[in-house]
Scaffold this active site. Structure first.
Site, PDB file in Angstrom:
ATOM      1  N   LYS A  93       0.841  -1.194   0.000  1.00  0.00           N
ATOM      2  CA  LYS A  93       0.000   0.000   0.000  1.00  0.00           C
ATOM      3  C   LYS A  93       0.877   1.245   0.000  1.00  0.00           C
ATOM      4  CE  LYS A  93      -3.873  -2.135   2.465  1.00  0.00           C
ATOM      5  NZ  LYS A  93      -3.341  -3.495   2.542  1.00  0.00           N
ATOM      6  N   GLY A 130      -8.531  -4.233  -0.248  1.00  0.00           N
ATOM      7  CA  GLY A 130      -9.872  -4.361   0.312  1.00  0.00           C
ATOM      8  C   GLY A 130      -9.809  -4.248   1.818  1.00  0.00           C
ATOM      9  N   SER A 187      -9.289  -5.474   4.969  1.00  0.00           N
ATOM     10  CA  SER A 187      -8.712  -6.791   5.272  1.00  0.00           C
ATOM     11  C   SER A 187      -7.626  -6.721   6.329  1.00  0.00           C
ATOM     12  CB  SER A 187      -8.131  -7.390   3.988  1.00  0.00           C
ATOM     13  OG  SER A 187      -7.276  -6.449   3.340  1.00  0.00           O
ATOM     14  N   LYS A 220      -6.632   6.065   1.831  1.00  0.00           N
ATOM     15  CA  LYS A 220      -7.487   5.835   3.002  1.00  0.00           C
ATOM     16  C   LYS A 220      -6.680   5.856   4.286  1.00  0.00           C
ATOM     17  CE  LYS A 220      -6.243   1.242   3.282  1.00  0.00           C
ATOM     18  NZ  LYS A 220      -5.833   0.408   4.418  1.00  0.00           N
ATOM     19  N   ASP A 251     -12.842  -0.259   2.566  1.00  0.00           N
ATOM     20  CA  ASP A 251     -11.496  -0.214   3.144  1.00  0.00           C
ATOM     21  C   ASP A 251     -11.311   1.018   4.025  1.00  0.00           C
ATOM     22  OD1 ASP A 251      -8.984  -1.168   3.650  1.00  0.00           O
ATOM     23  OD2 ASP A 251      -8.222  -0.945   1.615  1.00  0.00           O
ATOM     24  N   ARG A 280      -3.387   0.540  12.424  1.00  0.00           N
ATOM     25  CA  ARG A 280      -2.189   1.270  12.853  1.00  0.00           C
ATOM     26  C   ARG A 280      -2.309   2.765  12.562  1.00  0.00           C
ATOM     27  NH1 ARG A 280       0.030  -3.264  10.253  1.00  0.00           N
ATOM     28  NH2 ARG A 280       0.376  -1.996   8.392  1.00  0.00           N
ATOM     29  N   ASN A 281      -2.984   3.126  11.480  1.00  0.00           N
ATOM     30  CA  ASN A 281      -3.094   4.541  11.131  1.00  0.00           C
ATOM     31  C   ASN A 281      -4.025   5.272  12.087  1.00  0.00           C
ATOM     32  OD1 ASN A 281      -1.486   4.800   8.500  1.00  0.00           O
ATOM     33  ND2 ASN A 281      -2.728   2.967   8.173  1.00  0.00           N
ATOM     34  N   LEU A 325       4.228   0.698  11.932  1.00  0.00           N
ATOM     35  CA  LEU A 325       4.312   1.447  10.677  1.00  0.00           C
ATOM     36  C   LEU A 325       2.970   2.083  10.318  1.00  0.00           C
ATOM     37  CD1 LEU A 325       5.925   2.282   8.182  1.00  0.00           C
ATOM     38  CD2 LEU A 325       5.213   0.139   7.093  1.00  0.00           C
ATOM     39  N   GLU A 368       1.299   3.734   7.646  1.00  0.00           N
ATOM     40  CA  GLU A 368       1.504   4.017   6.225  1.00  0.00           C
ATOM     41  C   GLU A 368       0.974   5.390   5.825  1.00  0.00           C
ATOM     42  OE1 GLU A 368      -0.069   1.305   7.414  1.00  0.00           O
ATOM     43  OE2 GLU A 368       0.576  -0.525   6.383  1.00  0.00           O
TER      44      GLU A 368
END
Length: 362
Positions: free
Chosen positions: A111, A144, A146, A199, A258, A269-270, A302, A304
């Site tokens: 991603k 997706g 996930s 996203k 998503d 994590r984001n 992490l 992203e």
């Protein structure tokens, strides 16, 4: 579908989770991990204790730190490398015979955007530039809603296999149709990749808002839904500016699906990074966004979206589009404004289309 041989390059949480799902579906799956302890824990204890602890793996799922071995003689090769290391990882396998002749279908789970001298690139473009020429317009992108933890234990999950090549899209779709996964095809390769990358940016802002809303009489669930809807609109704006072809991409599982799970899931994590901006003063460790990206390992996980944010900023400037939320996060991570200041701007009439530059916060 008959059993296939599958290599997965990258034994992080998502690579391991999908490898486990494919092994559960009776495919012969081999993982590649850089770390010796990951190889040992998967092969001996059938658990990835470093990146996916607590989830039992199929005994048929094996792991190696020999990347060429994992790529060799596979029907499918799935790349689950972080975006910053994508090209260098692929460079290690291009001389493997079945990669050199294009007989293996190459798939990406990565991603985000990939930096280059010509500006940020999409994942499949980067992969195809690094792979032998026979892979031009033949790689496949999988995305997706996930989270790896749920995929690993077989909770029902939807995925999209996107490719310019219809045949390869269908091949990967059928590979993914194992217990616990519903898979679909898409030919909107750009749109699906933009959804998967952008996203994460929105989810960081959502996490910050969520943390502030816990003790606020101004922000709440309604505000979070407003933010998510506006964020989806920005993702679509960015997608079409970069060449997305189908509006339904953004209304499907690769778009709104998503985005929803990334913003709301306890595994995200984001979202966690956004909360940490408020709860732990995370940014005090870094001078600006470039310092954050260069030292992202100090975070301990992490996010992203923090990396993708910089590239969305660069692309939006180059394309001449206004992305209020994405640009807001860039200003926050670059220490030009605080999260609280940015969220205040959301409530001011007439400020939705721009953010005023402020002096760098020290």
């Amino acid at each position: 579908m008959e059993s296939k041989s599958v290599g997965v390059i990258g034994a992080g949480a998502w690579g391991t989770g999908l490898a486990q799902a494919l092994a559960r579906g009776k495919h012969k799956v081999q993982l590649w991990a850089l770390e010796d302890e990951v190889v040992e824990s998967i092969n001996k204890e059938h658990e990835n204790k470093k990146f996916l602890p607590g989830y039992k793996l199929e005994e048929t799922l094996t792991c190696s730190n020999d990347i060429k071995e994992v790529a060799r003689k596979k029907d499918f090769l799935i790349i689950a490398s972080p975006s910053l290391f994508l090209a260098s990882t692929i460079s290690k396998i291009i001389d493997v015979p079945n990669i050199a002749d294009g007989s293996t279908v190459v798939v990406s789970l990565t991603k985000g955007f990939v930096p280059s001298p010509d500006g940020p690139k999409l994942v499949l473009e980067t992969m195809e530039n690094a792979l032998p020429p026979c892979y031009k317009d033949k790689t496949v992108y999988v995305a997706g809603p996930s989270h790896a933890e749920e995929v690993a234990i077989g909770k029902l999950t939807g995925l999209v296999a996107a490719s310019v090549n219809p045949k390869n899209s269908i091949k990967v779709r059928e590979l993914l149709r194992v217990p616990g996964i519903m898979a679909y095809s898409s030919f909107d390769v750009v749109g699906v990749q933009i959804c998967a990358a952008a996203k994460n940016v929105i989810a960081v802002v959502y996490g910050a808002l969520d943390a502030i809303a816990e003790h606020s009489d101004k922000f709440g669930d309604n505000t979070e839904s407003l933010l998510m809807a506006a964020g989806l609109n920005e993702i679509q704006t960015l997608g079409f500016a970069m060449g997305a072809t189908h509006a339904e991409t953004f209304a499907s599982i690769s778009g709104v699906g998503d985005l929803d799970v990334t913003c709301k899931s306890k595994y995200g994590r984001n979202r966690r990074f956004g909360q940490d901006l408020i709860k732990t003063d995370m940014l005090s460790k870094f001078k600006d966004i470039d310092d954050l990206i260069a030292n992202v390992g100090k975070i301990g996980y992490l996010p992203e979206g923090a990396i993708a944010c910089k590239y969305v900023h660069e692309i939006s400037k180059e394309k001449g589009i206004k992305l209020f939320i994405c640009e807001g996060l860039y200003r926050i991570l670059n220490k030009e404004m605080s999260p609280e200041e940015f969220l205040e701007l959301l409530t001011e009439q007439g400020k939705i289309s721009y953010i005023r530059r402020k002096k760098r916060l020290c």
